[in-house]
Motif scaffolding. Structure first.
Motif, PDB file in Angstrom:
ATOM      1  N   VAL A  91      35.200  32.596  44.264  1.00 12.28           N
ATOM      2  CA  VAL A  91      34.891  31.292  44.429  1.00 12.28           C
ATOM      3  C   VAL A  91      35.517  30.363  43.672  1.00 12.28           C
ATOM      4  CG1 VAL A  91      32.853  29.776  44.954  1.00 12.28           C
ATOM      5  CG2 VAL A  91      32.809  32.175  46.045  1.00 12.28           C
ATOM      6  N   ARG A  92      35.857  29.302  43.984  1.00  7.99           N
ATOM      7  CA  ARG A  92      36.496  28.396  43.371  1.00  7.99           C
ATOM      8  C   ARG A  92      35.791  27.008  43.483  1.00  7.99           C
ATOM      9  NH1 ARG A  92      41.024  29.955  40.641  1.00  7.99           N
ATOM     10  NH2 ARG A  92      42.212  31.996  41.716  1.00  7.99           N
ATOM     11  N   LEU A  93      35.349  26.535  42.349  1.00 10.13           N
ATOM     12  CA  LEU A  93      34.570  25.280  42.203  1.00 10.13           C
ATOM     13  C   LEU A  93      34.936  24.225  41.523  1.00 10.13           C
ATOM     14  CD1 LEU A  93      30.973  26.742  41.529  1.00 10.13           C
ATOM     15  CD2 LEU A  93      31.969  26.317  43.664  1.00 10.13           C
ATOM     16  N   VAL A  94      35.095  23.056  41.701  1.00 12.46           N
ATOM     17  CA  VAL A  94      35.676  21.807  40.878  1.00 12.46           C
ATOM     18  C   VAL A  94      34.317  21.005  40.287  1.00 12.46           C
ATOM     19  CG1 VAL A  94      36.977  19.669  41.008  1.00 12.46           C
ATOM     20  CG2 VAL A  94      37.851  21.719  42.226  1.00 12.46           C
ATOM     21  N   PHE A  95      34.419  20.652  39.055  1.00 13.75           N
ATOM     22  CA  PHE A  95      33.448  19.997  38.320  1.00 13.75           C
ATOM     23  C   PHE A  95      33.883  18.759  37.651  1.00 13.75           C
ATOM     24  CE2 PHE A  95      30.696  20.220  34.301  1.00 13.75           C
ATOM     25  CZ  PHE A  95      29.833  19.427  34.689  1.00 13.75           C
ATOM     26  N   TRP A  96      33.371  17.499  37.850  1.00  6.94           N
ATOM     27  CA  TRP A  96      33.868  16.176  37.502  1.00  6.94           C
ATOM     28  C   TRP A  96      33.083  15.941  36.426  1.00  6.94           C
ATOM     29  CZ3 TRP A  96      35.373  12.656  42.049  1.00  6.94           C
ATOM     30  CH2 TRP A  96      36.805  13.103  42.540  1.00  6.94           C
ATOM     31  N   THR A  97      33.383  15.754  35.117  1.00  5.79           N
ATOM     32  CA  THR A  97      32.752  14.834  34.034  1.00  5.79           C
ATOM     33  C   THR A  97      33.451  14.431  33.119  1.00  5.79           C
ATOM     34  OG1 THR A  97      31.318  15.582  32.142  1.00  5.79           O
ATOM     35  CG2 THR A  97      32.995  17.264  32.725  1.00  5.79           C
ATOM     36  N   TRP A  98      32.886  13.467  32.420  1.00  3.88           N
ATOM     37  CA  TRP A  98      33.418  12.618  31.150  1.00  3.88           C
ATOM     38  C   TRP A  98      33.342  13.456  29.924  1.00  3.88           C
ATOM     39  CZ3 TRP A  98      29.987  10.277  34.433  1.00  3.88           C
ATOM     40  CH2 TRP A  98      28.785  10.275  34.000  1.00  3.88           C
ATOM     41  N   VAL A  99      32.565  14.367  29.961  1.00  4.13           N
ATOM     42  CA  VAL A  99      32.250  15.010  28.575  1.00  4.13           C
ATOM     43  C   VAL A  99      33.423  16.246  28.443  1.00  4.13           C
ATOM     44  CG1 VAL A  99      30.594  16.310  27.169  1.00  4.13           C
ATOM     45  CG2 VAL A  99      29.779  14.544  28.494  1.00  4.13           C
ATOM     46  N   PRO A 100      33.798  16.325  27.403  1.00  2.76           N
ATOM     47  CA  PRO A 100      34.932  17.277  26.946  1.00  2.76           C
ATOM     48  C   PRO A 100      34.375  18.774  27.031  1.00  2.76           C
ATOM     49  CG  PRO A 100      34.645  16.161  24.880  1.00  2.76           C
ATOM     50  CD  PRO A 100      33.936  15.586  26.117  1.00  2.76           C
TER      51      PRO A 100
ATOM     52  N   PRO B 193      33.265  36.415  36.439  1.00  2.00           N
ATOM     53  CA  PRO B 193      34.792  36.423  36.973  1.00  2.00           C
ATOM     54  C   PRO B 193      34.613  35.945  38.495  1.00  2.00           C
ATOM     55  CG  PRO B 193      33.811  38.605  36.432  1.00  2.00           C
ATOM     56  CD  PRO B 193      32.888  37.584  35.994  1.00  2.00           C
ATOM     57  N   ASP B 194      33.626  36.160  39.301  1.00  2.00           N
ATOM     58  CA  ASP B 194      33.608  35.927  40.539  1.00  2.00           C
ATOM     59  C   ASP B 194      33.559  34.485  41.127  1.00  2.00           C
ATOM     60  OD1 ASP B 194      33.882  38.848  40.911  1.00  2.00           O
ATOM     61  OD2 ASP B 194      31.764  38.904  41.222  1.00  2.00           O
ATOM     62  N   ILE B 195      33.030  33.659  40.227  1.00  2.00           N
ATOM     63  CA  ILE B 195      33.065  32.113  40.313  1.00  2.00           C
ATOM     64  C   ILE B 195      33.875  31.370  39.299  1.00  2.00           C
ATOM     65  CG2 ILE B 195      31.423  30.240  40.653  1.00  2.00           C
ATOM     66  CD1 ILE B 195      29.398  32.434  41.248  1.00  2.00           C
ATOM     67  N   HIS B 196      35.113  30.894  39.772  1.00  2.00           N
ATOM     68  CA  HIS B 196      36.007  30.114  38.643  1.00  2.00           C
ATOM     69  C   HIS B 196      35.797  28.742  38.883  1.00  2.00           C
ATOM     70  CE1 HIS B 196      39.283  29.494  36.423  1.00  2.00           C
ATOM     71  NE2 HIS B 196      39.404  28.463  37.349  1.00  2.00           N
ATOM     72  N   VAL B 197      35.303  28.212  37.755  1.00  2.00           N
ATOM     73  CA  VAL B 197      35.150  26.739  37.664  1.00  2.00           C
ATOM     74  C   VAL B 197      36.371  25.959  37.242  1.00  2.00           C
ATOM     75  CG1 VAL B 197      33.664  24.666  36.979  1.00  2.00           C
ATOM     76  CG2 VAL B 197      32.479  26.998  37.510  1.00  2.00           C
ATOM     77  N   GLU B 198      36.900  24.988  37.857  1.00  2.00           N
ATOM     78  CA  GLU B 198      37.965  23.982  37.260  1.00  2.00           C
ATOM     79  C   GLU B 198      37.524  22.634  36.888  1.00  2.00           C
ATOM     80  OE1 GLU B 198      41.840  21.545  38.716  1.00  2.00           O
ATOM     81  OE2 GLU B 198      40.937  23.270  39.974  1.00  2.00           O
ATOM     82  N   LEU B 199      37.686  22.489  35.304  1.00  2.00           N
ATOM     83  CA  LEU B 199      36.919  21.299  34.924  1.00  2.00           C
ATOM     84  C   LEU B 199      38.307  20.078  35.015  1.00  2.00           C
ATOM     85  CD1 LEU B 199      34.628  19.918  33.252  1.00  2.00           C
ATOM     86  CD2 LEU B 199      35.941  20.306  31.102  1.00  2.00           C
ATOM     87  N   GLN B 200      37.386  19.172  35.611  1.00  2.00           N
ATOM     88  CA  GLN B 200      38.355  17.762  35.706  1.00  2.00           C
ATOM     89  C   GLN B 200      37.810  16.703  34.986  1.00  2.00           C
ATOM     90  OE1 GLN B 200      39.660  17.441  39.800  1.00  2.00           O
ATOM     91  NE2 GLN B 200      40.633  19.220  40.320  1.00  2.00           N
ATOM     92  N   ASN B 201      38.114  16.321  34.032  1.00  2.00           N
ATOM     93  CA  ASN B 201      37.660  15.080  33.190  1.00  2.00           C
ATOM     94  C   ASN B 201      38.108  13.800  34.042  1.00  2.00           C
ATOM     95  OD1 ASN B 201      38.213  16.915  30.509  1.00  2.00           O
ATOM     96  ND2 ASN B 201      36.391  16.115  30.951  1.00  2.00           N
ATOM     97  N   ILE B 202      37.095  12.956  34.018  1.00  2.00           N
ATOM     98  CA  ILE B 202      37.276  11.596  34.750  1.00  2.00           C
ATOM     99  C   ILE B 202      36.999  10.387  33.907  1.00  2.00           C
ATOM    100  CG2 ILE B 202      36.737  12.657  36.996  1.00  2.00           C
ATOM    101  CD1 ILE B 202      34.059  11.632  36.904  1.00  2.00           C
ATOM    102  N   PRO B 203      37.109   9.427  34.521  1.00  2.00           N
ATOM    103  CA  PRO B 203      36.714   8.169  33.582  1.00  2.00           C
ATOM    104  C   PRO B 203      35.134   8.155  33.255  1.00  2.00           C
ATOM    105  CG  PRO B 203      38.262   7.419  35.042  1.00  2.00           C
ATOM    106  CD  PRO B 203      37.979   8.891  35.368  1.00  2.00           C
TER     107      PRO B 203
END
Length: 449
Positions: free
Chosen positions: A52-61, A74-84
């Motif tokens: 499973v792939r998840l996308v996570f938006w946050t401004w904290v690095p 390993p079964d749940i991959h999170v992609e971090l995307q930094n936003i303003p």
């Protein structure tokens, strides 16, 4: 399983005692408006072994935290995307994604923004996926930030208890005792002006209505309350005007710098000792450490100055939740990550190192990265100050569902006042009227106190 969106005509109740909690019968009602996310959350089926792939938006690095999750899950991959950060564009991006029907699975949403997201059906009902079972893992008042109509809508992340960061070396050089009251704080500012060679005690930042709200919060103001199904706005009360007059005097007597904080110019003044103190939140420690490394060992933290000697009143600035936005196709997995990222001791330690804030997880402070002497603060166990501050916050403070617009208008009014058009006190009167107008424009019942 109830995944249907809440009725906009229903009266939504949230838990008593939380900063965003409205006791009695607060209302998020619509009068003919059509709002809502373009799609609702629905759990997608998964095959055995499917990642499973998840996308996570946050401004904290928080990349190191996410990397730890991905290594251990390993079964749940999170992609971090930094936003303003927040009102610098992050929330606009979130709302646009909800409208377009392509939201991330998870997003960092500050507590004061949650009523606004509820107003547009922007948050997933996490009770439908077992979130109620997690309640005891979190500090009650932070947990209740995300409970609407008895249903869990977000997982609490962290708060921002307030304190006084100050340069011990400069205070000693100029003969200043750590101020215990706001009267003493003013006197300290006068000494810095007289002896500091162009330095000032601190900055008044017109761009930070949330900071000003915290100052009023500590004084005893309550900007928002409800009466029946009506929102009652009291930003122009005696307590808030007292705070406004105090800072207006500090500005008028040239005791503070005026300008945006957490900016390049502000950090330069902090680094060079032109600014000797900051009335700020616990998460400000990472900002000082990261942007003024040359001041290592020179800072200390003290409790907030008090309006009356011997009082023990504090306030909160900031605080966020990890939300599963409406439209996720993997809410169960997203909830699993949201809980882990805010309670796993290793994850919390990594989060703390990048300015995550004061953790919402119950009992996580002892033994964490916060619970030790810190060389940047001269070996002080400075988070003991914030532990006490956190206990002294009056959690009956509430937020309106139009806080974004309210703060923007208040910030504009403060900026105009600093330019000579109006005063800080008149800004509060203008903000009270505009907040009522903002609520009415959303189809809600509202009036001034």
């Amino acid at each position: 399983m109830n995944t249907s969106p809440p009725s906009r005509r229903s009266v939504l109740r949230w838990g008593a005692g939380a900063a965003a909690a409205l006791t009695g019968a607060p209302a998020l009602t619509a009068c003919g408006q059509t709002v809502g996310a373009a799609r609702t959350t629905r759990q997608a089926p998964t095959r055995p072994g499917q990642k499973v792939r998840l996308v996570f938006w946050t401004w904290v690095p928080m990349q190191k935290t996410v990397d730890l999750w991905n290594r251990t899950h390993p079964d749940i991959h999170v992609e971090l995307q930094n936003i303003p950060a927040n009102v610098q564009g992050g929330y606009q991006k979130m709302h646009a994604s909800l409208t377009a029907g392509n939201p991330p699975d998870l997003a960092q949403v500050e507590y004061h923004e949650l009523p606004g997201f509820m107003l547009v059906n922007g948050l997933t009902d996490l009770s439908a996926y077992g979130a109620d079972e997690l309640r005891d893992s979190y500090v009650p008042w932070q947990w209740n930030q995300g409970v609407f109509g008895g249903r869990v809508r977000t997982i609490p992340q962290a708060s921002g208890p307030m304190g006084l960061f100050y340069r011990k070396d400069l205070f000693e050089k100029w003969g200043i005792e750590t101020p215990a009251t706001w009267a003493e704080f003013e006197q300290a500012a006068r000494v810095v002006k007289a002896r500091g060679g162009g330095a000032r005690l601190c900055t008044f930042a017109p761009n930070q209505p949330p900071w000003f709200a915290a100052m009023c919060w500590q004084r005893g103001a309550r900007w928002i309350r409800t009466q029946g199904d009506t929102w009652v706005v009291a930003m122009d009360d005696d307590f808030s005007r007292e705070v406004a007059d105090y800072w207006a005097k500090m500005v008028r007597d040239d005791l503070v710098f005026i300008g945006p904080d957490m900016s390049s110019a502000w950090y330069r003044q902090v680094q060079t000792g032109q600014i000797a103190a900051w009335v700020g939140p616990q998460w400000g420690d990472a900002l000082l450490r990261g942007n003024a490394p040359g001041t290592k060992g020179k800072w200390r933290v003290a409790p907030l100055p008090q309006w009356t000697p011997g009082e023990n009143a504090s306030a909160n600035w900031g605080g966020s939740s990890t939300a599963v936005l409406q439209g996720s196709r993997h809410p169960r997995e997203a909830l699993q990550f949201a809980h882990w990222v805010n309670t796993d001791p290793k994850a919390v330690d990594l989060n703390i190192s990048v300015g995550y804030g004061w953790p919402a997880a119950t009992g996580i402070f002892r033994g964490s990265a916060l619970d030790k002497p810190d060389p940047f603060f001269g070996g002080q166990r400075y988070n003991d100050v914030f532990t006490a501050s956190d206990r002294a916050i009056d959690t009956s403070w509430k937020w309106s569902p139009t806080t974004d617009a309210d703060f923007a208008q208040l910030g504009d009014a403060f900026g105009a006042a600093m330019a000579g058009d109006g005063t800080l006190a008149s800004s509060l009167a203008d903000a009270q009227k505009s907040t009522v107008d903002n609520l009415l424009a959303k189809g809600l019942k509202a009036r001034s106190a």
